[in-house]
Design an enzyme around this catalytic site. Structure first.
Site, mmCIF file in Angstrom:
data_model
loop_
_atom_site.group_PDB
_atom_site.id
_atom_site.type_symbol
_atom_site.label_atom_id
_atom_site.label_comp_id
_atom_site.label_asym_id
_atom_site.label_seq_id
_atom_site.Cartn_x
_atom_site.Cartn_y
_atom_site.Cartn_z
ATOM 1 N N ASN A 8 0.800 -1.222 0.000
ATOM 2 C CA ASN A 8 0.000 0.000 0.000
ATOM 3 C C ASN A 8 0.838 1.281 0.000
ATOM 4 O O ASN A 8 0.291 2.371 0.071
ATOM 5 C CB ASN A 8 -0.996 0.006 1.161
ATOM 6 C CG ASN A 8 -0.331 0.014 2.515
ATOM 7 O OD1 ASN A 8 0.874 -0.192 2.617
ATOM 8 N ND2 ASN A 8 -1.102 0.226 3.559
ATOM 9 N N CYS A 9 2.140 1.169 -0.106
ATOM 10 C CA CYS A 9 3.030 2.339 -0.167
ATOM 11 C C CYS A 9 2.962 2.944 -1.571
ATOM 12 O O CYS A 9 3.149 2.239 -2.573
ATOM 13 C CB CYS A 9 4.456 1.916 0.158
ATOM 14 S SG CYS A 9 5.691 3.204 -0.095
#
Length: 120
Positions: A8-9
């Protein structure tokens, strides 16, 4: 090639999208699911490319860093204790970290660096 990061970065997403759009094969190592070990980190620290230094592996602008205690932040001052910090808090590591044959070739996402590294 191995890409270390967190799904999710946003920076990792950019890198993976870039690899996919250039049809570059990679394996993804999710730092939240699989712990790094001391031997791997120590090996990276010893064999970094000349444009990187061991302290660059610590992301001092991210939420993980901001949420660390002063004692934990102090661990980032020395290479030996920085290894322990990354093992304990893997999301403090700058990402994505890209390795080829277990050697770090890139840290973070920089399209110009990727273009140079992965010329076709």
């Amino acid at each position: 090639m191995m890409v270390y990061g967190i799904k999710n970065c946003s920076t990792v997403k950019k890198a993976l999208t870039w690899f996919d759009s250039h049809q570059i094969k990679y394996e993804f190592y999710d730092l939240k699911k699989d712990a790094l070990n001391e031997a791997t980190l120590t090996s990276w620290f010893k064999k970094l490319p000349s444009h990187l230094t061991w302290d660059m592996l610590i992301n001092k602008s991210g939420m993980t860093w901001r949420n660390l205690t002063d004692r934990e932040k102090k661990l980032a001052d020395k290479q030996e204790t920085a290894v322990q910090l990354i093992i304990e808090k893997p999301t403090v590591m700058k990402r994505p970290l890209v390795t080829i044959d277990k050697k770090v070739v890139s840290l973070g996402f920089d399209e110009a660096v990727f273009k140079q590294l992965f010329k076709k």
